[in-house]
Structures are given as structure tokens and as C-alpha cells.
Scaffold this active site. Structure first.
Site, PDB file in Angstrom:
ATOM      1  N   HIS A  18       0.848  -1.211   0.000  1.00 13.92           N
ATOM      2  CA  HIS A  18       0.000   0.000   0.000  1.00 13.92           C
ATOM      3  C   HIS A  18       0.875   1.251   0.000  1.00 13.92           C
ATOM      4  CE1 HIS A  18      -3.144  -2.573   2.305  1.00 13.92           C
ATOM      5  NE2 HIS A  18      -3.646  -2.364   1.102  1.00 13.92           N
ATOM      6  N   LYS A  42     -17.690  -6.140   7.415  1.00 16.87           N
ATOM      7  CA  LYS A  42     -16.480  -6.929   7.653  1.00 16.87           C
ATOM      8  C   LYS A  42     -16.128  -6.892   9.140  1.00 16.87           C
ATOM      9  CE  LYS A  42     -13.899  -6.677   3.301  1.00 16.87           C
ATOM     10  NZ  LYS A  42     -12.654  -6.177   2.690  1.00 16.87           N
ATOM     11  N   ARG A  91      -1.765  -5.808  -8.423  1.00 16.49           N
ATOM     12  CA  ARG A  91      -0.649  -6.704  -8.115  1.00 16.49           C
ATOM     13  C   ARG A  91      -0.430  -7.737  -9.204  1.00 16.49           C
ATOM     14  NH1 ARG A  91      -3.089  -8.110  -2.367  1.00 16.49           N
ATOM     15  NH2 ARG A  91      -4.836  -8.082  -3.790  1.00 16.49           N
ATOM     16  N   SER A 129      -3.007  -7.554   2.998  1.00 16.46           N
ATOM     17  CA  SER A 129      -3.223  -7.415   4.443  1.00 16.46           C
ATOM     18  C   SER A 129      -3.575  -8.776   5.038  1.00 16.46           C
ATOM     19  CB  SER A 129      -4.360  -6.426   4.717  1.00 16.46           C
ATOM     20  OG  SER A 129      -4.042  -5.160   4.208  1.00 16.46           O
TER      21      SER A 129
HETATM   22  O1  PNS Z   1      -8.830  -2.682   0.112  1.00 13.55           O
HETATM   23  P1  PNS Z   1     -10.097  -3.160  -0.543  1.00 13.55           P
HETATM   24  O2  PNS Z   1     -10.961  -3.858   0.484  1.00 13.55           O
HETATM   25  O3  PNS Z   1      -9.838  -3.988  -1.752  1.00 13.55           O
HETATM   26  O4  PNS Z   1     -10.894  -1.837  -1.012  1.00 13.55           O
HETATM   27  C1  PNS Z   1     -12.151  -1.958  -1.632  1.00 13.55           C
HETATM   28  C2  PNS Z   1     -12.814  -0.577  -1.827  1.00 13.55           C
HETATM   29  C3  PNS Z   1     -12.829   0.194  -0.520  1.00 13.55           C
HETATM   30  C4  PNS Z   1     -12.049   0.209  -2.852  1.00 13.55           C
HETATM   31  C5  PNS Z   1     -14.251  -0.821  -2.351  1.00 13.55           C
HETATM   32  O5  PNS Z   1     -14.871  -1.794  -1.562  1.00 13.55           O
HETATM   33  C6  PNS Z   1     -15.115   0.437  -2.349  1.00 13.55           C
HETATM   34  O6  PNS Z   1     -14.857   1.367  -3.059  1.00 13.55           O
HETATM   35  N1  PNS Z   1     -16.165   0.441  -1.512  1.00 13.55           N
HETATM   36  C7  PNS Z   1     -17.048   1.572  -1.342  1.00 13.55           C
HETATM   37  C8  PNS Z   1     -18.466   1.222  -1.808  1.00 13.55           C
HETATM   38  C9  PNS Z   1     -18.646   1.484  -3.285  1.00 13.55           C
HETATM   39  O7  PNS Z   1     -18.470   2.583  -3.762  1.00 13.55           O
HETATM   40  N2  PNS Z   1     -19.056   0.425  -4.031  1.00 13.55           N
HETATM   41  C10 PNS Z   1     -19.406   0.515  -5.439  1.00 13.55           C
HETATM   42  C11 PNS Z   1     -18.286   0.475  -6.432  1.00 13.55           C
HETATM   43  S1  PNS Z   1     -17.024  -0.660  -6.097  1.00 13.55           S
END
Ligand code: PNS
Length: 163
Positions: A18, A42, A91, A129
Site C-alpha cells: 500500500h 467486515k 498486483r 493485508s
Molecule cells: O482494500 P479493498 O478492500 O480492496 O478496497 C475496496 C474498496 C474500498 C475500494 C471498495 O470496496 C469500495 O470502493 N467500496 C465503497 C463502496 C462502493 O463505492 N461500491 C461501489 C463500487 S465498487
């Protein structure tokens, strides 16, 4: 107009992968919001407040990085902080499908917010993570995988849980 990006994620906890993306992103954008998703579905190891504190500590010397939390839709949050870009690290091919789905959905939701992908440094291509938590849980060496303060707090978390 400054070019502001959001670098969103769970960051449970922040890894060196990150951090690599944040440092490289900060060289390209005028300002980056490293934004922790406050996701009640979560069960995280670190609370949102702990994750924010760790990210703030690790990025304190990068002047154009701001650390924040959000809930709800990412594109709505991006609008609130005047960001027109989203940064995500890629990645491996295995990330691609999930990231493409998210980026496409975000574009449908708001065509003005553009997603940019930064290829993760090869040395972190295996890093997540979840895998760091797994190794830390069983007492493995994580010092090359996360910033020192994160390693210290991960060890404390699992030491506490064993008691
Ligand atoms: O580190 P992660 O868990 O892969 O991050 C995921 C994240 C936070 C980028 C994604 O879950 C997110 O954007 N969530 C917010 C809700 C949202 O906007 N959802 C619709 C489009 S993905």
C-alpha cells in the site's frame, strides 16, 4: 485546478505494498486522500481509528497525503473531497477482474471520476493485508512486509489474543 485523488481501501492493516502505491501516487497527484472504508459488514482486526492512526504515522512526512475515513459510495466521497481520480494498485492478473468491475461500476455511477491503476512493485506482488495477518498470527517474520509500527501493533494484537 489541483488534481486530487482518492486512494481507497480497507487497509487492515497498511502494508508496504500500500505504502509503495501511496508514495508513487503522491508524486503524480497534487493531493491524495488515503481513505479507509468504514465497512460494518467486515470484521476487521484493527478499528478504523487504529488504521487511521497507523496510516497517519507512516505517511506523516509526505506533505500532499491526507488520511481520512469514508462510508457509502466511493464516488460520492470523491465528490465531497473534490477528487476527480481514484488510485488503485494492481498486483497481478488475479486483481484485474475485481478492479475492472469496480472501476466500471464507478464510471457508471459518476463518469467524471477516473480510476488510475499503478502496477505494484514486483517485490510486493504477493502481498496483502490478509496474508500479513495470517503470518503474524502464527508468529512469522513480517518485518519486511509492513512498516515497523504496523509490525509492532500486529504483534501486540496477536499476543493479546493468545492470552
Ligand atoms: O482494500 P479493498 O478492500 O480492496 O478496497 C475496496 C474498496 C474500498 C475500494 C471498495 O470496496 C469500495 O470502493 N467500496 C465503497 C463502496 C462502493 O463505492 N461500491 C461501489 C463500487 S465498487
Amino acid at each position: 485546478m489541483p488534481c486530487i485523488a482518492v486512494c481507497p481501501g480497507s487497509f487492515d492493516p497498511l502494508t508496504n505494498g500500500h505504502l509503495d502505491i501511496i508514495i508513487r501516487g503522491a508524486k503524480i497527484f497534487d493531493e491524495i486522500y488515503v481513505s479507509v472504508l468504514n465497512n460494518s459488514t467486515k470484521t476487521p482486526l484493527f478499528t478504523v481509528e487504529e488504521r487511521l492512526r497507523l496510516i497517519r504515522e507512516v505517511t506523516k512526512d509526505i506533505p500532499n497525503v491526507k488520511v481520512d475515513a469514508f462510508d457509502g459510495l466511493l464516488v460520492d466521497y470523491a465528490k465531497r473531497v473534490n477528487a476527480n481520480s481514484i488510485i488503485r494498485g494492481l498486483r497481478a492478473v488475479s486483481d484485474f477482474e475485481y478492479e475492472m468491475q469496480n472501476a466500471s461500476m464507478n464510471r457508471v455511477l459518476d463518469n467524471d471520476v477516473e480510476t488510475f491503476f499503478i502496477m505494484t512493485n514486483n517485490q510486493y506482488s504477493f502481498l496483502s493485508s490478509s496474508i500479513v495477518k495470517e503470518v503474524a498470527k502464527y508468529g512469522g517474520d513480517i518485518h519486511e512486509l509492513v512498516p515497523p509500527i504496523v509490525a509492532k501493533e500486529l504483534k501486540q494484537k496477536f499476543a493479546f489474543r493468545k492470552k
